[in-house]
Design a protein around this motif. Structure first.
Motif, short mmCIF file in Angstrom:
data_model
loop_
_atom_site.label_atom_id
_atom_site.label_comp_id
_atom_site.label_asym_id
_atom_site.label_seq_id
_atom_site.Cartn_x
_atom_site.Cartn_y
_atom_site.Cartn_z
N SER A 1 0.82 -1.21 0.00
CA SER A 1 0.00 0.00 0.00
C SER A 1 0.86 1.26 0.00
CB SER A 1 -0.92 -0.01 1.22
OG SER A 1 -1.68 1.19 1.29
N TYR B 1 2.64 1.56 -3.48
CA TYR B 1 1.69 1.91 -4.54
C TYR B 1 1.22 3.36 -4.42
CZ TYR B 1 1.35 -3.18 -5.26
OH TYR B 1 1.62 -4.50 -5.49
N HIS B 2 1.03 3.81 -3.18
CA HIS B 2 0.59 5.20 -2.97
C HIS B 2 1.65 6.18 -3.48
CE1 HIS B 2 -1.68 8.39 -0.85
NE2 HIS B 2 -0.48 8.93 -0.62
N GLY C 1 1.72 6.26 -7.10
CA GLY C 1 0.61 7.07 -7.59
C GLY C 1 0.97 8.54 -7.66
N THR D 1 -3.92 7.92 -3.68
CA THR D 1 -4.68 6.83 -3.06
C THR D 1 -5.44 6.03 -4.11
OG1 THR D 1 -4.92 8.10 -1.01
CG2 THR D 1 -6.45 6.27 -1.35
N GLY E 1 -3.02 4.05 -6.19
CA GLY E 1 -2.52 2.95 -5.37
C GLY E 1 -3.52 1.82 -5.27
N TYR F 1 -3.30 -2.01 -6.40
CA TYR F 1 -3.58 -3.06 -5.42
C TYR F 1 -4.70 -3.98 -5.89
CZ TYR F 1 -3.76 -5.17 -0.80
OH TYR F 1 -3.69 -6.07 0.24
#
Length: 275
Positions: free
Chosen positions: A138, A141-142, A145, A177, A180, A184
């Motif tokens: 998380s 990935y955030h 982003g 977010t 991300g 995910y």
């Protein structure tokens, strides 16, 4: 995508059970001289004895957590190129640094040596206990982003007033977010979702939007909505939820690249519509 994993060299910064700044500088220079300057400048506003050293010491007192974080990092980056290609339709062109910082943040989307980069600071990751695979993915990935958003944005944005900065923070964190969550594979995933956090945010969505609008219209600081160390009505990180909800609504009428280039006027209009 370039992976700079300095985990095995982090122990060089400690000797006789103590952390040494000079040894840290030698360690960091081996990664990048510009990294040293960047990290030290960013941490210059922190108190070394009370805000930096205790966090780094905590890391070395918890080797099992450090090992777990490193394992989770390796798992997260293994499938990342394919995920980026599937979501964004392009090969990733950035560097990921897994490193020991000076409490600069668990994740930091930035650039190093003129290249887009994500810095993952193990000392903050262990302090926040984001060591498991889910939390690590998380976090990564955030930040990715953020990188994708910044590198695909062509609209000039003026950020001079408190209101402009608050709208940009809500929008940019919402974009990160949302991106991300696409990576995910779950638009309802938030690593903050513990003890009913997501259900509470969903139940108070309109009130959150009202409170954020009231703050920006009054020219107030909106820090209560961001960061695990701040709270709004007893809940942390509510701004990430609100920003993601804002972007979800805008995604109904915009492509991903169009979402990356919204104006602050469009963001404010959508925020008003959420009340």
């Amino acid at each position: 995508m370039r992976i700079i994993d300095s985990y095995q060299d982090m122990a060089d910064t400690f000797s006789n059970g103590s952390f040494h700044m000079q040894k840290w500088e030698q360690y960091a220079i081996r990664i990048s001289r510009s990294l040293v300057e960047k990290v030290k400048l960013d941490s210059s506003g922190y108190r070394y004895d009370t805000e930096i050293l205790p966090v780094i010491t905590h890391l070395f007192e918890n080797p099992q957590k450090a090992e777990q974080a490193h394992h989770s990092f390796l798992q997260a980056v293994e499938q990342l190129p394919q995920k980026v290609l599937e979501v964004f339709g392009e090969e990733p062109d950035f560097s990921i640094y897994f490193y020991l910082g000076l409490c600069n943040g668990a994740g930091w989307a930035t650039n190093i040596d003129g290249q887009l980069a994500i810095l993952l600071g193990i000392e903050k990751i262990v302090e926040l206990d984001w060591c498991d695979e889910q939390s690590m993915a998380s976090l990564l990935y955030h930040e990715l982003g953020h990188l994708w958003h910044y590198s695909n944005r062509t609209v000039a944005t003026e950020l001079k007033t408190v209101k402009q900065k608050a709208l940009w923070q809500l929008y940019s964190e919402g974009m990160a977010t949302y991106c991300g969550q696409l990576l995910y594979g779950d638009l309802n995933f938030y690593h903050q979702d513990q003890d009913g956090w997501l259900q509470w945010c969903q139940s108070n969505r309109n009130r959150l939007a009202q409170a954020y609008l009231r703050s920006i219209d009054a020219g107030e600081n909106t820090k209560a909505f961001f960061g695990d160390w701040n709270q709004w009505e007893g809940k942390s990180d509510t701004g990430y939820f609100l920003g993601a909800e804002l972007v979800y609504g805008l995604a109904e009428d915009h492509t991903l690249r169009e979402l990356a280039n919204l104006t602050l006027m469009e963001v404010e209009k959508k925020l008003n519509a959420m009340v």
